[in-house]
Design a protein around this motif. Structure first.
Motif, PDB file in Angstrom:
ATOM      1  N   PHE A  98       0.797  -1.272   0.071  1.00 19.00           N
ATOM      2  CA  PHE A  98      -0.031  -0.133  -0.055  1.00 19.00           C
ATOM      3  C   PHE A  98       0.710   1.204   0.039  1.00 19.00           C
ATOM      4  CE2 PHE A  98      -3.790  -2.267   2.161  1.00 19.00           C
ATOM      5  CZ  PHE A  98      -4.294  -2.643   0.924  1.00 19.00           C
ATOM      6  N   ILE A  99       0.317   2.262  -0.971  1.00 24.26           N
ATOM      7  CA  ILE A  99       1.126   3.700  -0.871  1.00 24.26           C
ATOM      8  C   ILE A  99       0.308   4.534  -0.351  1.00 24.26           C
ATOM      9  CG2 ILE A  99       2.109   5.262  -2.497  1.00 24.26           C
ATOM     10  CD1 ILE A  99       2.794   2.982  -4.511  1.00 24.26           C
ATOM     11  N   ILE A 100       0.688   5.198   0.744  1.00 24.18           N
ATOM     12  CA  ILE A 100      -0.224   6.394   1.313  1.00 24.18           C
ATOM     13  C   ILE A 100       0.728   7.537   0.665  1.00 24.18           C
ATOM     14  CG2 ILE A 100      -0.537   7.523   3.358  1.00 24.18           C
ATOM     15  CD1 ILE A 100       0.310   4.951   4.971  1.00 24.18           C
ATOM     16  N   GLY A 101      -0.155   8.434   0.185  1.00 25.34           N
ATOM     17  CA  GLY A 101       0.103   9.945  -0.480  1.00 25.34           C
ATOM     18  C   GLY A 101       0.116  10.552   0.787  1.00 25.34           C
ATOM     19  N   ARG A 102       1.004  11.789   0.725  1.00 23.52           N
ATOM     20  CA  ARG A 102       1.030  12.880   1.566  1.00 23.52           C
ATOM     21  C   ARG A 102       1.287  14.026   0.748  1.00 23.52           C
ATOM     22  NH1 ARG A 102       5.135  16.267   2.854  1.00 23.52           N
ATOM     23  NH2 ARG A 102       5.054  17.096   5.119  1.00 23.52           N
ATOM     24  N   VAL A 103       0.086  14.815   0.526  1.00 21.87           N
ATOM     25  CA  VAL A 103      -0.177  15.987  -0.317  1.00 21.87           C
ATOM     26  C   VAL A 103      -0.001  17.271   0.745  1.00 21.87           C
ATOM     27  CG1 VAL A 103      -1.232  17.229  -2.062  1.00 21.87           C
ATOM     28  CG2 VAL A 103      -0.921  14.855  -2.075  1.00 21.87           C
ATOM     29  N   GLN A 104       1.058  18.014   0.690  1.00 22.09           N
ATOM     30  CA  GLN A 104       1.041  19.239   1.561  1.00 22.09           C
ATOM     31  C   GLN A 104       0.705  20.578   1.033  1.00 22.09           C
ATOM     32  OE1 GLN A 104       3.682  18.104  -0.151  1.00 22.09           O
ATOM     33  NE2 GLN A 104       5.294  19.418  -0.418  1.00 22.09           N
ATOM     34  N   GLY A 105       0.540  20.557  -0.513  1.00 23.78           N
ATOM     35  CA  GLY A 105       0.044  21.791  -0.805  1.00 23.78           C
ATOM     36  C   GLY A 105      -0.428  21.550  -2.551  1.00 23.78           C
ATOM     37  N   LYS A 106      -0.428  22.469  -3.127  1.00 27.21           N
ATOM     38  CA  LYS A 106      -0.764  22.784  -4.638  1.00 27.21           C
ATOM     39  C   LYS A 106      -0.118  21.489  -5.680  1.00 27.21           C
ATOM     40  CE  LYS A 106      -2.563  27.471  -4.804  1.00 27.21           C
ATOM     41  NZ  LYS A 106      -2.547  28.630  -5.492  1.00 27.21           N
ATOM     42  N   THR A 107      -1.136  21.066  -6.161  1.00 30.20           N
ATOM     43  CA  THR A 107      -0.363  19.875  -7.288  1.00 30.20           C
ATOM     44  C   THR A 107      -1.115  20.289  -8.626  1.00 30.20           C
ATOM     45  OG1 THR A 107      -0.039  17.661  -7.563  1.00 30.20           O
ATOM     46  CG2 THR A 107      -1.903  18.131  -6.491  1.00 30.20           C
ATOM     47  N   VAL A 108      -0.438  20.038  -9.567  1.00 27.44           N
ATOM     48  CA  VAL A 108      -0.888  20.270 -11.122  1.00 27.44           C
ATOM     49  C   VAL A 108      -0.467  19.242 -12.049  1.00 27.44           C
ATOM     50  CG1 VAL A 108      -0.425  21.971 -12.890  1.00 27.44           C
ATOM     51  CG2 VAL A 108      -0.463  22.855 -10.460  1.00 27.44           C
ATOM     52  N   GLY A 109      -1.310  18.927 -12.904  1.00 25.21           N
ATOM     53  CA  GLY A 109      -0.952  18.091 -13.856  1.00 25.21           C
ATOM     54  C   GLY A 109      -0.623  16.636 -13.681  1.00 25.21           C
ATOM     55  N   GLY A 110       0.607  16.293 -13.914  1.00 24.26           N
ATOM     56  CA  GLY A 110       1.136  15.084 -13.544  1.00 24.26           C
ATOM     57  C   GLY A 110       1.038  14.545 -12.024  1.00 24.26           C
ATOM     58  N   GLY A 111       1.344  15.734 -11.262  1.00 24.92           N
ATOM     59  CA  GLY A 111       1.292  15.600 -10.096  1.00 24.92           C
ATOM     60  C   GLY A 111      -0.057  15.092  -9.543  1.00 24.92           C
ATOM     61  N   VAL A 112      -1.101  15.460  -9.973  1.00 22.16           N
ATOM     62  CA  VAL A 112      -2.438  15.062  -9.648  1.00 22.16           C
ATOM     63  C   VAL A 112      -2.650  13.396  -9.977  1.00 22.16           C
ATOM     64  CG1 VAL A 112      -4.767  15.244  -9.972  1.00 22.16           C
ATOM     65  CG2 VAL A 112      -3.399  17.188 -10.048  1.00 22.16           C
ATOM     66  N   GLY A 113      -1.982  13.282 -11.225  1.00 19.32           N
ATOM     67  CA  GLY A 113      -1.899  11.829 -11.502  1.00 19.32           C
ATOM     68  C   GLY A 113      -1.199  10.868 -10.591  1.00 19.32           C
ATOM     69  N   ILE A 114      -0.103  11.449  -9.987  1.00 23.56           N
ATOM     70  CA  ILE A 114       0.767  10.740  -8.996  1.00 23.56           C
ATOM     71  C   ILE A 114      -0.175  10.616  -7.590  1.00 23.56           C
ATOM     72  CG2 ILE A 114       2.734  10.808  -7.548  1.00 23.56           C
ATOM     73  CD1 ILE A 114       4.252  12.020 -10.012  1.00 23.56           C
ATOM     74  N   ALA A 115      -0.622  11.769  -7.371  1.00 20.54           N
ATOM     75  CA  ALA A 115      -1.646  11.681  -5.989  1.00 20.54           C
ATOM     76  C   ALA A 115      -2.754  10.677  -6.263  1.00 20.54           C
ATOM     77  CB  ALA A 115      -2.221  12.957  -5.829  1.00 20.54           C
ATOM     78  N   ALA A 116      -3.216  10.685  -7.412  1.00 16.98           N
ATOM     79  CA  ALA A 116      -4.439   9.593  -7.566  1.00 16.98           C
ATOM     80  C   ALA A 116      -3.855   8.196  -7.847  1.00 16.98           C
ATOM     81  CB  ALA A 116      -4.952   9.873  -9.061  1.00 16.98           C
ATOM     82  N   ALA A 117      -2.629   7.998  -7.950  1.00 20.87           N
ATOM     83  CA  ALA A 117      -2.133   6.541  -8.080  1.00 20.87           C
ATOM     84  C   ALA A 117      -1.643   6.114  -6.742  1.00 20.87           C
ATOM     85  CB  ALA A 117      -0.888   6.503  -9.218  1.00 20.87           C
ATOM     86  N   THR A 118      -1.742   6.847  -5.533  1.00 19.80           N
ATOM     87  CA  THR A 118      -1.736   6.421  -4.390  1.00 19.80           C
ATOM     88  C   THR A 118      -2.931   5.539  -3.858  1.00 19.80           C
ATOM     89  OG1 THR A 118      -2.392   8.254  -3.221  1.00 19.80           O
ATOM     90  CG2 THR A 118      -0.158   8.179  -3.679  1.00 19.80           C
ATOM     91  N   ILE A 138      -1.743  20.441 -24.863  1.00 22.54           N
ATOM     92  CA  ILE A 138      -1.824  19.100 -24.898  1.00 22.54           C
ATOM     93  C   ILE A 138      -3.004  18.778 -23.956  1.00 22.54           C
ATOM     94  CG2 ILE A 138       0.500  18.739 -25.395  1.00 22.54           C
ATOM     95  CD1 ILE A 138       1.238  18.592 -22.538  1.00 22.54           C
ATOM     96  N   GLY A 139      -2.866  17.645 -23.279  1.00 25.07           N
ATOM     97  CA  GLY A 139      -3.945  17.260 -22.381  1.00 25.07           C
ATOM     98  C   GLY A 139      -3.520  16.190 -21.438  1.00 25.07           C
ATOM     99  N   PRO A 140      -4.507  15.776 -20.104  1.00 26.87           N
ATOM    100  CA  PRO A 140      -3.764  14.957 -19.262  1.00 26.87           C
ATOM    101  C   PRO A 140      -3.807  13.399 -19.870  1.00 26.87           C
ATOM    102  CG  PRO A 140      -5.883  15.618 -18.830  1.00 26.87           C
ATOM    103  CD  PRO A 140      -5.560  16.534 -19.942  1.00 26.87           C
ATOM    104  N   PHE A 141      -3.184  13.118 -20.838  1.00 29.01           N
ATOM    105  CA  PHE A 141      -3.629  11.995 -21.313  1.00 29.01           C
ATOM    106  C   PHE A 141      -2.946  10.851 -20.572  1.00 29.01           C
ATOM    107  CE2 PHE A 141      -3.475  14.948 -25.076  1.00 29.01           C
ATOM    108  CZ  PHE A 141      -5.067  14.685 -25.393  1.00 29.01           C
ATOM    109  N   VAL A 142      -1.738  10.824 -20.284  1.00 36.34           N
ATOM    110  CA  VAL A 142      -1.280   9.755 -19.456  1.00 36.34           C
ATOM    111  C   VAL A 142      -1.674   9.580 -17.933  1.00 36.34           C
ATOM    112  CG1 VAL A 142       1.207   8.964 -18.480  1.00 36.34           C
ATOM    113  CG2 VAL A 142       1.096  10.076 -20.734  1.00 36.34           C
ATOM    114  N   VAL A 143      -1.917  10.725 -17.277  1.00 34.83           N
ATOM    115  CA  VAL A 143      -2.337  10.424 -15.964  1.00 34.83           C
ATOM    116  C   VAL A 143      -3.970  10.437 -16.112  1.00 34.83           C
ATOM    117  CG1 VAL A 143      -0.414  11.913 -14.967  1.00 34.83           C
ATOM    118  CG2 VAL A 143      -2.752  12.905 -15.632  1.00 34.83           C
ATOM    119  N   SER A 144      -4.766  10.542 -16.742  1.00 34.93           N
ATOM    120  CA  SER A 144      -6.256  10.701 -16.595  1.00 34.93           C
ATOM    121  C   SER A 144      -6.776   9.326 -16.221  1.00 34.93           C
ATOM    122  CB  SER A 144      -6.639  11.218 -18.058  1.00 34.93           C
ATOM    123  OG  SER A 144      -6.750  10.509 -19.104  1.00 34.93           O
TER     124      SER A 144
END
Length: 249
Positions: A98-118, A138-144
């Motif tokens: 299990f991966i626990i995500g710790r998000v302390q502040g704003k997140t954009v683009g690929g960062g949202v995808g990484i947070a979502a994959a936790t 472009i678009g969030p194709f990889v992380v969507s």
């Protein structure tokens, strides 16, 4: 400070931290290190739970490195760059812990995808999110796929189309991206630590089987995310995107 990816293992908990001086943006080298570090932690028998975080106390992740995007001049190079995000998400998906995500502040683009994959993500009230890719053509194709899996198609399409605006952390929690939102980093860190410690008291085999069930239906993501990386790699060469990126030089 220079960019880094580091791991610290204490009492069966692996804390993986990435950092980049430009608001934790992610160039290809950091993406590759992050994917490999996650894979290694997943294969380490001394690790039962992983915490994924970024350095600093403001931005969690600014997404793709604009400096690197500007230098892309052919589709093959573009695909390789965007495959970096695909590799991180797939490493998280395949990780048996299990991966626990710790998000302390704003997140954009690929960062949202990484947070979502936790597998379980906690954030502060300052952790507003934005998918800004459409702004640069472009678009969030990889992380969507990862974001859709957590938030659904409706919420994902809303923030992908409304590419100029940040959405507050509570909105992201209501859509399923964040499990909990805290008033401060200190409150979040206390909960992340206690939650990780509690998970370590569970049966590792049961958690591994649960993770496989939670990610059921994603076996095609190696191919799917590679195809999406190719789309982004092609679009980053468009006249629209090149002209837009020029403004950031």
């Amino acid at each position: 400070m220079e960019a880094y990816v580091k791991i610290d293992i204490q009492e069966n908990i692996a804390t993986i931290e990435f950092f980049h001086p430009e608001q934790n943006s992610l160039p290809g080298t950091i993406l590759a290190q992050l994917a490999q570090t996650i894979t290694d932690a997943g294969n380490n028998p001394d690790v039962q739970v992983i915490i994924l975080q970024s350095g600093g106390d403001r931005t969690f992740c600014a997404g793709a490195s604009f400096k690197e995007l500007i230098t892309i001049n052919d589709a093959a190079t573009g695909k390789v760059f965007f495959s970096g995000f695909a590799n991180v998400i797939n490493a998280m998906r395949k990780c048996p812990k299990f991966i626990i995500g710790r998000v302390q502040g704003k997140t954009v683009g690929g960062g949202v995808g990484i947070a979502a994959a936790t597998d379980y993500c906690m954030a502060t009230k300052f952790a507003a999110i934005k998918l800004s890719e459409l702004n640069v053509g472009i678009g969030p194709f990889v992380v969507s796929p990862a974001i859709e899996r957590k938030m659904g198609v409706s919420a994902t399409s809303q923030i992908a189309i409304d590419a100029n605006n940040f959405y507050e952390a509570e909105w992201a929690r209501s859509k399923g991206l964040f499990a909990e939102v805290f008033e401060s980093i200190e409150e979040m860190d206390a909960k992340v630590a206690s939650f990780a410690q509690h998970l370590c008291t569970y049966n590792p085999e049961a958690m591994r089987e649960m993770k496989q069930i939670f990610w059921k239906g994603t076996d095609d993501w190696d191919m799917l995310l590679a195809e999406r990386a190719a789309i982004s790699g092609r679009l980053v060469l468009s006249d629209f995107t090149k002209k837009t990126l020029e403004k950031f030089k």
